[in-house]
Design a protein around this motif. Structure first.
Motif, PDB file in Angstrom:
ATOM      1  N   ASP A 276       0.818  -1.210   0.000  1.00 19.19           N
ATOM      2  CA  ASP A 276       0.000   0.000   0.000  1.00 19.19           C
ATOM      3  C   ASP A 276       0.852   1.260   0.000  1.00 19.19           C
ATOM      4  OD1 ASP A 276      -2.415  -1.395   0.003  1.00 19.19           O
ATOM      5  OD2 ASP A 276      -2.401  -1.613   2.185  1.00 19.19           O
ATOM      6  N   SER A 277       2.145   1.102  -0.234  1.00 20.80           N
ATOM      7  CA  SER A 277       3.055   2.238  -0.264  1.00 20.80           C
ATOM      8  C   SER A 277       3.499   2.521  -1.693  1.00 20.80           C
ATOM      9  CB  SER A 277       4.291   1.958   0.607  1.00 20.80           C
ATOM     10  OG  SER A 277       3.919   1.739   1.956  1.00 20.80           O
ATOM     11  N   PHE A 278       3.979   3.745  -1.899  1.00 19.53           N
ATOM     12  CA  PHE A 278       4.389   4.155  -3.232  1.00 19.53           C
ATOM     13  C   PHE A 278       5.729   4.880  -3.154  1.00 19.53           C
ATOM     14  CE2 PHE A 278      -0.160   3.779  -3.156  1.00 19.53           C
ATOM     15  CZ  PHE A 278      -0.449   3.103  -4.326  1.00 19.53           C
ATOM     16  N   ALA A 279       6.734   4.275  -3.735  1.00 16.26           N
ATOM     17  CA  ALA A 279       8.029   4.944  -3.829  1.00 16.26           C
ATOM     18  C   ALA A 279       8.001   5.903  -5.011  1.00 16.26           C
ATOM     19  CB  ALA A 279       9.135   3.911  -4.008  1.00 16.26           C
ATOM     20  N   CYS A 280       8.746   6.981  -4.895  1.00 15.83           N
ATOM     21  CA  CYS A 280       8.764   7.986  -5.958  1.00 15.83           C
ATOM     22  C   CYS A 280      10.203   8.331  -6.308  1.00 15.83           C
ATOM     23  CB  CYS A 280       8.020   9.241  -5.506  1.00 15.83           C
ATOM     24  SG  CYS A 280       8.167  10.644  -6.640  1.00 15.83           S
ATOM     25  N   ARG A 281      10.458   8.431  -7.613  1.00 21.78           N
ATOM     26  CA  ARG A 281      11.763   8.936  -8.033  1.00 21.78           C
ATOM     27  C   ARG A 281      11.560   9.951  -9.148  1.00 21.78           C
ATOM     28  NH1 ARG A 281      13.918   6.136 -12.658  1.00 21.78           N
ATOM     29  NH2 ARG A 281      12.528   4.457 -13.350  1.00 21.78           N
ATOM     30  N   SER A 282      12.327  11.016  -9.074  1.00 26.31           N
ATOM     31  CA  SER A 282      12.309  12.028 -10.128  1.00 26.31           C
ATOM     32  C   SER A 282      13.327  11.642 -11.175  1.00 26.31           C
ATOM     33  CB  SER A 282      12.636  13.398  -9.542  1.00 26.31           C
ATOM     34  OG  SER A 282      11.644  13.793  -8.608  1.00 26.31           O
ATOM     35  N   VAL A 283      12.947  11.750 -12.442  1.00 24.91           N
ATOM     36  CA  VAL A 283      13.830  11.256 -13.502  1.00 24.91           C
ATOM     37  C   VAL A 283      14.372  12.341 -14.428  1.00 24.91           C
ATOM     38  CG1 VAL A 283      13.079   8.862 -13.504  1.00 24.91           C
ATOM     39  CG2 VAL A 283      11.743  10.532 -14.757  1.00 24.91           C
ATOM     40  N   PHE A 284      13.649  13.422 -14.629  1.00 24.08           N
ATOM     41  CA  PHE A 284      14.179  14.530 -15.418  1.00 24.08           C
ATOM     42  C   PHE A 284      13.237  15.713 -15.302  1.00 24.08           C
ATOM     43  CE2 PHE A 284      11.496  12.085 -18.285  1.00 24.08           C
ATOM     44  CZ  PHE A 284      10.804  13.031 -19.028  1.00 24.08           C
ATOM     45  N   ASP A 285      13.737  16.880 -15.664  1.00 22.28           N
ATOM     46  CA  ASP A 285      12.915  18.085 -15.679  1.00 22.28           C
ATOM     47  C   ASP A 285      12.217  18.200 -17.031  1.00 22.28           C
ATOM     48  OD1 ASP A 285      13.798  18.772 -13.132  1.00 22.28           O
ATOM     49  OD2 ASP A 285      15.455  19.994 -13.908  1.00 22.28           O
ATOM     50  N   ALA A 286      10.954  18.561 -16.991  1.00 19.40           N
ATOM     51  CA  ALA A 286      10.188  18.732 -18.226  1.00 19.40           C
ATOM     52  C   ALA A 286       8.985  19.612 -17.933  1.00 19.40           C
ATOM     53  CB  ALA A 286       9.734  17.389 -18.776  1.00 19.40           C
ATOM     54  N   ALA A 287       8.505  20.275 -18.942  1.00 22.82           N
ATOM     55  CA  ALA A 287       7.367  21.167 -18.728  1.00 22.82           C
ATOM     56  C   ALA A 287       6.380  21.094 -19.890  1.00 22.82           C
ATOM     57  CB  ALA A 287       7.840  22.598 -18.540  1.00 22.82           C
ATOM     58  N   PRO A 288       5.795  19.917 -20.141  1.00 22.87           N
ATOM     59  CA  PRO A 288       4.749  19.842 -21.160  1.00 22.87           C
ATOM     60  C   PRO A 288       3.513  20.607 -20.693  1.00 22.87           C
ATOM     61  CG  PRO A 288       4.822  17.808 -19.927  1.00 22.87           C
ATOM     62  CD  PRO A 288       5.986  18.625 -19.455  1.00 22.87           C
ATOM     63  N   PRO A 289       2.583  20.911 -21.580  1.00 24.31           N
ATOM     64  CA  PRO A 289       1.396  21.659 -21.173  1.00 24.31           C
ATOM     65  C   PRO A 289       0.633  20.965 -20.049  1.00 24.31           C
ATOM     66  CG  PRO A 289       1.580  21.604 -23.559  1.00 24.31           C
ATOM     67  CD  PRO A 289       2.613  20.667 -23.034  1.00 24.31           C
ATOM     68  N   ALA A 290      -0.013  21.787 -19.235  1.00 17.68           N
ATOM     69  CA  ALA A 290      -0.779  21.276 -18.099  1.00 17.68           C
ATOM     70  C   ALA A 290      -2.007  20.514 -18.579  1.00 17.68           C
ATOM     71  CB  ALA A 290      -1.211  22.425 -17.197  1.00 17.68           C
ATOM     72  N   LEU A 291      -2.359  19.488 -17.820  1.00 15.98           N
ATOM     73  CA  LEU A 291      -3.595  18.747 -18.055  1.00 15.98           C
ATOM     74  C   LEU A 291      -4.692  19.436 -17.254  1.00 15.98           C
ATOM     75  CD1 LEU A 291      -4.763  16.231 -19.450  1.00 15.98           C
ATOM     76  CD2 LEU A 291      -4.216  14.933 -17.382  1.00 15.98           C
ATOM     77  N   PRO A 292      -5.686  20.029 -17.899  1.00 18.11           N
ATOM     78  CA  PRO A 292      -6.707  20.788 -17.170  1.00 18.11           C
ATOM     79  C   PRO A 292      -7.453  19.933 -16.157  1.00 18.11           C
ATOM     80  CG  PRO A 292      -6.830  21.242 -19.532  1.00 18.11           C
ATOM     81  CD  PRO A 292      -5.901  20.070 -19.368  1.00 18.11           C
ATOM     82  N   GLY A 293      -7.741  20.538 -15.002  1.00 18.05           N
ATOM     83  CA  GLY A 293      -8.538  19.864 -13.988  1.00 18.05           C
ATOM     84  C   GLY A 293      -7.737  19.242 -12.860  1.00 18.05           C
ATOM     85  N   PHE A 294      -6.412  19.409 -12.889  1.00 20.14           N
ATOM     86  CA  PHE A 294      -5.574  18.790 -11.867  1.00 20.14           C
ATOM     87  C   PHE A 294      -4.717  19.835 -11.156  1.00 20.14           C
ATOM     88  CE2 PHE A 294      -6.753  15.588 -14.889  1.00 20.14           C
ATOM     89  CZ  PHE A 294      -7.071  14.502 -14.096  1.00 20.14           C
ATOM     90  N   GLU A 295      -5.324  21.014 -10.956  1.00 21.62           N
ATOM     91  CA  GLU A 295      -4.649  22.078 -10.249  1.00 21.62           C
ATOM     92  C   GLU A 295      -4.926  21.978  -8.747  1.00 21.62           C
ATOM     93  OE1 GLU A 295      -5.701  23.030 -14.375  1.00 21.62           O
ATOM     94  OE2 GLU A 295      -6.978  22.643 -12.624  1.00 21.62           O
ATOM     95  N   LYS A 296      -3.993  22.443  -7.935  1.00 20.97           N
ATOM     96  CA  LYS A 296      -4.233  22.513  -6.496  1.00 20.97           C
ATOM     97  C   LYS A 296      -5.275  23.582  -6.210  1.00 20.97           C
ATOM     98  CE  LYS A 296       0.300  21.009  -4.840  1.00 20.97           C
ATOM     99  NZ  LYS A 296       1.532  21.397  -4.105  1.00 20.97           N
ATOM    100  N   ALA A 297      -6.103  23.326  -5.200  1.00 21.82           N
ATOM    101  CA  ALA A 297      -7.083  24.315  -4.791  1.00 21.82           C
ATOM    102  C   ALA A 297      -6.363  25.530  -4.220  1.00 21.82           C
ATOM    103  CB  ALA A 297      -8.035  23.723  -3.747  1.00 21.82           C
ATOM    104  N   GLU A 298      -6.845  26.707  -4.578  1.00 23.86           N
ATOM    105  CA  GLU A 298      -6.215  27.929  -4.072  1.00 23.86           C
ATOM    106  C   GLU A 298      -6.476  28.048  -2.570  1.00 23.86           C
ATOM    107  OE1 GLU A 298      -7.207  31.457  -6.133  1.00 23.86           O
ATOM    108  OE2 GLU A 298      -6.714  30.670  -8.115  1.00 23.86           O
ATOM    109  N   SER A 299      -5.438  28.441  -1.849  1.00 26.84           N
ATOM    110  CA  SER A 299      -5.582  28.675  -0.422  1.00 26.84           C
ATOM    111  C   SER A 299      -5.728  30.164  -0.169  1.00 26.84           C
ATOM    112  CB  SER A 299      -4.388  28.104   0.345  1.00 26.84           C
ATOM    113  OG  SER A 299      -3.202  28.702  -0.108  1.00 26.84           O
ATOM    114  N   PHE A 300      -6.507  30.508   0.837  1.00 29.68           N
ATOM    115  CA  PHE A 300      -6.762  31.909   1.140  1.00 29.68           C
ATOM    116  C   PHE A 300      -6.047  32.287   2.420  1.00 29.68           C
ATOM    117  CE2 PHE A 300     -10.257  30.515  -1.491  1.00 29.68           C
ATOM    118  CZ  PHE A 300     -10.403  31.569  -2.384  1.00 29.68           C
ATOM    119  N   VAL A 301      -5.410  33.437   2.403  1.00 27.23           N
ATOM    120  CA  VAL A 301      -4.716  33.937   3.583  1.00 27.23           C
ATOM    121  C   VAL A 301      -5.499  35.117   4.125  1.00 27.23           C
ATOM    122  CG1 VAL A 301      -2.578  34.952   4.461  1.00 27.23           C
ATOM    123  CG2 VAL A 301      -2.498  33.218   2.649  1.00 27.23           C
ATOM    124  N   PHE A 302      -5.865  35.036   5.424  1.00 27.94           N
ATOM    125  CA  PHE A 302      -6.660  36.094   6.047  1.00 27.94           C
ATOM    126  C   PHE A 302      -5.756  36.983   6.902  1.00 27.94           C
ATOM    127  CE2 PHE A 302      -9.544  32.610   5.208  1.00 27.94           C
ATOM    128  CZ  PHE A 302     -10.613  33.259   4.633  1.00 27.94           C
TER     129      PHE A 302
END
Length: 216
Positions: free
Chosen positions: A190-216
């Motif tokens: 039930d665990s997931f190891a993660c490794r970063s393999v290279f830097d890349a910046a293809p276009p964003a896939l819409p709908g998978f953005e983090k919710a904006e946080s509000f600072v009061f």
């Protein structure tokens, strides 16, 4: 330059020099015509070194970034692969040359049907694209050895990870602020190891953005 020569040139100038050494990937790129998966107005640019928009929110990546992520996923000949956000179907066509079976999932039914028709036109009979909620994956046909995501995301749905087999790999580009990295998540229990393999910046896939946080 004819298309076959253009494909070979793309591999020799964009793929090999960027440390993609798997000859199976070279062969897949050589044997799948990119232009078939692009609008006619883009055919002459199919092998240029930039992203191509194939429909709203869907892109064919630069060959360099796409091939590097495919290689990092370590797809084997007996693997079952889920292709998330297949777009025009190019990614599914390439993955089908490496794996036993590929199923793509697309939000729009017409887009899925058109991608499947392109695969059929090339006699690729071990891949299909179906309509569904891409954020939910495709549990009805899982679990999968590999899940490949076409686009960069800020948030990774738990459903994608849950649909991996043991030792299954999730190949995805993750954006964190100004940084964007290709990552491989590998399941162990039930665990997931993660490794970063290279830097890349293809276009964003819409709908998978983090919710904006509000600072009061």
């Amino acid at each position: 330059m004819n298309d076959a020569v253009a494909r070979e040139t793309m591999i020799d100038t964009q793929v090999r020099p960027n440390d993609v050494t798997d000859r199976r990937i070279h062969a897949a790129l050589q044997n799948v015509p990119r232009e078939v998966f692009l609008p006619k107005s883009r055919h002459s640019l199919a092998y240029a070194e930039f992203e191509h928009e194939t429909s709203q929110g869907r892109y064919m990546w630069r060959a360099r970034d796409f091939a590097k992520l495919v290689e990092a996923a370590k797809i084997q000949a007996d693997d079952e692969v889920l292709d998330v956000a297949s777009g025009s179907g190019y990614s599914a066509a390439i993955l089908a040359k490496l794996a036993a079976a590929v199923v793509g999932v697309e939000t729009d039914e017409a887009l899925a049907e058109a991608a499947s028709a392109r695969l059929d036109s090339l006699d690729i009979d071990n891949a299909d694209v179906v309509a569904g909620d891409i954020s939910k994956g495709l549990a009805s046909q899982g679990p999968f050895d590999v899940i490949f995501v076409n686009g960069s995301v800020e948030v990774i749905p738990q459903e994608w990870k849950d649909q991996l087999k043991q030792n299954g790999r999730l190949a995805v580009i993750v954006r964190e602020g100004k940084l964007s990295q290709a990552r491989i998540y590998t399941r162990s229990g039930d665990s997931f190891a993660c490794r970063s393999v290279f830097d890349a910046a293809p276009p964003a896939l819409p709908g998978f953005e983090k919710a904006e946080s509000f600072v009061f």
